[in-house]
Design a protein around this motif. Structure first.
Motif, PDB file in Angstrom:
ATOM      1  N   ASP A   1       0.814  -1.204   0.000  1.00  0.00           N
ATOM      2  CA  ASP A   1       0.000   0.000   0.000  1.00  0.00           C
ATOM      3  C   ASP A   1       0.855   1.265   0.000  1.00  0.00           C
ATOM      4  OD1 ASP A   1      -2.508   1.283   0.005  1.00  0.00           O
ATOM      5  OD2 ASP A   1      -2.321   1.682   2.154  1.00  0.00           O
ATOM      6  N   ASN A   2       2.144   1.129   0.304  1.00  0.00           N
ATOM      7  CA  ASN A   2       3.038   2.277   0.385  1.00  0.00           C
ATOM      8  C   ASN A   2       4.387   1.866  -0.216  1.00  0.00           C
ATOM      9  OD1 ASN A   2       3.810   4.852   0.981  1.00  0.00           O
ATOM     10  ND2 ASN A   2       4.136   4.482   3.162  1.00  0.00           N
ATOM     11  N   ALA A   3       4.499   1.897  -1.557  1.00  0.00           N
ATOM     12  CA  ALA A   3       5.683   1.389  -2.245  1.00  0.00           C
ATOM     13  C   ALA A   3       6.680   2.508  -2.528  1.00  0.00           C
ATOM     14  CB  ALA A   3       5.271   0.729  -3.554  1.00  0.00           C
ATOM     15  N   VAL A   4       7.961   2.211  -2.378  1.00  0.00           N
ATOM     16  CA  VAL A   4       9.039   3.145  -2.689  1.00  0.00           C
ATOM     17  C   VAL A   4       9.790   2.593  -3.893  1.00  0.00           C
ATOM     18  CG1 VAL A   4      11.141   4.236  -1.849  1.00  0.00           C
ATOM     19  CG2 VAL A   4       9.226   3.853  -0.276  1.00  0.00           C
ATOM     20  N   ILE A   5       9.898   3.417  -4.959  1.00  0.00           N
ATOM     21  CA  ILE A   5      10.556   2.995  -6.197  1.00  0.00           C
ATOM     22  C   ILE A   5      11.701   3.963  -6.480  1.00  0.00           C
ATOM     23  CG2 ILE A   5      10.256   2.608  -8.670  1.00  0.00           C
ATOM     24  CD1 ILE A   5       7.289   2.074  -8.105  1.00  0.00           C
ATOM     25  N   ALA A   6      12.878   3.418  -6.741  1.00  0.00           N
ATOM     26  CA  ALA A   6      14.041   4.249  -7.072  1.00  0.00           C
ATOM     27  C   ALA A   6      13.809   4.950  -8.401  1.00  0.00           C
ATOM     28  CB  ALA A   6      15.295   3.391  -7.132  1.00  0.00           C
ATOM     29  N   ALA A   7      14.215   6.231  -8.453  1.00  0.00           N
ATOM     30  CA  ALA A   7      14.046   7.013  -9.679  1.00  0.00           C
ATOM     31  C   ALA A   7      15.201   8.005  -9.795  1.00  0.00           C
ATOM     32  CB  ALA A   7      12.707   7.738  -9.652  1.00  0.00           C
ATOM     33  N   PRO A   8      15.579   8.354 -11.007  1.00  0.00           N
ATOM     34  CA  PRO A   8      16.684   9.298 -11.190  1.00  0.00           C
ATOM     35  C   PRO A   8      16.262  10.723 -10.820  1.00  0.00           C
ATOM     36  CG  PRO A   8      15.688   8.799 -13.309  1.00  0.00           C
ATOM     37  CD  PRO A   8      15.034   7.899 -12.297  1.00  0.00           C
ATOM     38  N   ALA A   9      17.226  11.548 -10.460  1.00  0.00           N
ATOM     39  CA  ALA A   9      16.941  12.941 -10.124  1.00  0.00           C
ATOM     40  C   ALA A   9      16.409  13.670 -11.352  1.00  0.00           C
ATOM     41  CB  ALA A   9      18.202  13.611  -9.604  1.00  0.00           C
ATOM     42  N   GLY A  10      15.496  14.574 -11.124  1.00  0.00           N
ATOM     43  CA  GLY A  10      14.897  15.350 -12.210  1.00  0.00           C
ATOM     44  C   GLY A  10      13.402  15.121 -12.279  1.00  0.00           C
ATOM     45  N   VAL A  11      12.819  15.540 -13.376  1.00  0.00           N
ATOM     46  CA  VAL A  11      11.371  15.402 -13.567  1.00  0.00           C
ATOM     47  C   VAL A  11      11.064  14.002 -14.093  1.00  0.00           C
ATOM     48  CG1 VAL A  11       9.346  16.272 -14.793  1.00  0.00           C
ATOM     49  CG2 VAL A  11      11.112  17.864 -14.025  1.00  0.00           C
ATOM     50  N   VAL A  12      10.132  13.322 -13.437  1.00  0.00           N
ATOM     51  CA  VAL A  12       9.675  12.009 -13.897  1.00  0.00           C
ATOM     52  C   VAL A  12       8.161  12.044 -14.059  1.00  0.00           C
ATOM     53  CG1 VAL A  12      11.572  10.682 -12.888  1.00  0.00           C
ATOM     54  CG2 VAL A  12       9.510  11.080 -11.552  1.00  0.00           C
ATOM     55  N   VAL A  13       7.662  11.182 -14.910  1.00  0.00           N
ATOM     56  CA  VAL A  13       6.222  11.040 -15.115  1.00  0.00           C
ATOM     57  C   VAL A  13       5.817   9.697 -14.527  1.00  0.00           C
ATOM     58  CG1 VAL A  13       4.361  10.924 -16.813  1.00  0.00           C
ATOM     59  CG2 VAL A  13       6.311  12.437 -17.205  1.00  0.00           C
ATOM     60  N   VAL A  14       4.870   9.726 -13.591  1.00  0.00           N
ATOM     61  CA  VAL A  14       4.416   8.512 -12.920  1.00  0.00           C
ATOM     62  C   VAL A  14       3.006   8.188 -13.409  1.00  0.00           C
ATOM     63  CG1 VAL A  14       3.987   7.409 -10.702  1.00  0.00           C
ATOM     64  CG2 VAL A  14       5.803   9.130 -10.900  1.00  0.00           C
TER      65      VAL A  14
END
Length: 122
Positions: free
Chosen positions: A96-109
């Protein structure tokens, strides 16, 4: 508003005690006698329509340092893309509370069944 004996109502100005009246289709304030006022009745109406069938989203996307936290999307597919459209994560959320690694900057989820949102990862 004051009440007459027939179940009708009349609107009265509290300050000068005059009643709302109508003359030749124009509303005005008439004498202080309730007989000169414009009478109206109040009819019962149906209850408003309920909102039971409206679906609301409880999905929240929170950007963090080097990660994106997605709450309320358990069992849904999530695709995270960078600003160039390259997919950096593609997974099905298992909690219910997932953490996903992402690169710095603007991302589209993009969460399945929801509108895609932009997030700024630090």
């Amino acid at each position: 508003a004051s009440t007459s004996t027939k179940g009708e109502y009349k609107i009265q100005n509290v300050k000068n005690k005059k009643y709302l009246a109508q003359t030749n289709g124009i509303l005005n304030l008439a004498g202080i006698s309730p007989y000169s006022g414009l009478a109206f009745t109040v009819n019962a109406a149906e209850a408003p329509t309920s909102n039971e069938a409206i679906a609301t989203s409880e999905v929240a996307v929170i950007a963090g340092e080097g990660q994106v936290t997605i709450a309320g999307a358990q069992g849904k597919k999530v695709v995270i893309s960078n600003i160039l459209g390259q997919v950096v994560a593609n997974t099905v959320i298992t909690s219910d509370n997932a953490v996903i690694a992402a690169p710095a900057g603007v991302v589209v989820v993009a969460v399945e069944g929801e509108e895609a949102v932009k997030a700024i990862v630090k």
